[in-house]
Scaffold this motif. Structure first.
Motif, PDB file in Angstrom:
ATOM      1  N   ALA A 165      -3.036   3.764   2.319  1.00  0.00           N
ATOM      2  CA  ALA A 165      -3.190   3.222   3.652  1.00  0.00           C
ATOM      3  C   ALA A 165      -3.379   4.336   4.761  1.00  0.00           C
ATOM      4  O   ALA A 165      -4.280   4.256   5.651  1.00  0.00           O
ATOM      5  N   TRP A 217      -6.679  11.194  -2.416  1.00  0.00           N
ATOM      6  CA  TRP A 217      -6.490  10.152  -1.611  1.00  0.00           C
ATOM      7  C   TRP A 217      -7.341   9.315  -0.902  1.00  0.00           C
ATOM      8  O   TRP A 217      -7.404   7.822  -0.751  1.00  0.00           O
ATOM      9  N   ALA A 218      -8.585   9.873  -0.403  1.00  0.00           N
ATOM     10  CA  ALA A 218      -9.560   9.103   0.171  1.00  0.00           C
ATOM     11  C   ALA A 218     -10.359   8.519  -1.054  1.00  0.00           C
ATOM     12  O   ALA A 218     -10.909   7.256  -0.398  1.00  0.00           O
ATOM     13  N   ASP A 219     -10.215   8.652  -2.218  1.00  0.00           N
ATOM     14  CA  ASP A 219     -10.838   7.778  -3.150  1.00  0.00           C
ATOM     15  C   ASP A 219      -9.956   6.555  -3.790  1.00  0.00           C
ATOM     16  O   ASP A 219     -10.320   5.838  -4.580  1.00  0.00           O
ATOM     17  N   ASP A 220      -8.667   6.682  -3.268  1.00  0.00           N
ATOM     18  CA  ASP A 220      -7.847   5.838  -3.735  1.00  0.00           C
ATOM     19  C   ASP A 220      -7.584   4.515  -2.756  1.00  0.00           C
ATOM     20  O   ASP A 220      -7.062   4.887  -1.665  1.00  0.00           O
ATOM     21  N   ASP A 221      -8.053   3.410  -2.920  1.00  0.00           N
ATOM     22  CA  ASP A 221      -7.907   2.156  -2.067  1.00  0.00           C
ATOM     23  C   ASP A 221      -6.399   1.822  -1.700  1.00  0.00           C
ATOM     24  O   ASP A 221      -6.277   0.965  -0.747  1.00  0.00           O
ATOM     25  N   GLY A 222      -5.618   2.204  -2.674  1.00  0.00           N
ATOM     26  CA  GLY A 222      -4.042   2.025  -2.486  1.00  0.00           C
ATOM     27  C   GLY A 222      -3.571   2.763  -1.349  1.00  0.00           C
ATOM     28  O   GLY A 222      -2.368   2.413  -0.878  1.00  0.00           O
ATOM     29  N   THR A 261       0.842  -1.088   0.046  1.00  0.00           N
ATOM     30  CA  THR A 261       0.117   0.091   0.068  1.00  0.00           C
ATOM     31  C   THR A 261       0.825   1.305   0.073  1.00  0.00           C
ATOM     32  O   THR A 261       2.138   1.206   0.209  1.00  0.00           O
TER      33      THR A 261
END
Length: 65
Positions: free
Chosen positions: A61, A54-59, A23
């Motif tokens: 952590a 960044w909130a929308d990016d599952d990568g 991540t």
């Protein structure tokens, strides 16, 4: 050391680093030494845009400010 003065003059610097599990960690650094990194409206706009991404990016952590 970076020679990109446009990036060096940005009020907030953003980077991502890969964590041990694959991540990524988002890092936002305030970059206004003349005002002792006093928080400004342009900084807020930049942070809001990047934090939403960044909130929308599952990568991602975690985020460090």
């Amino acid at each position: 050391m970076s020679t990109d003065t446009a990036a060096d003059d940005a009020p907030v610097l953003f980077e991502e680093r890969v964590a041990g599990n694959g991540t990524r960690i988002g890092i936002a650094t305030l970059n206004a030494p003349r005002t002792l990194n006093g928080f400004s409206l342009p900084m807020a706009h930049l942070l809001l845009k990047q934090l939403n991404a960044w909130a929308d990016d599952d990568g991602i952590a975690m985020v460090v400010l």
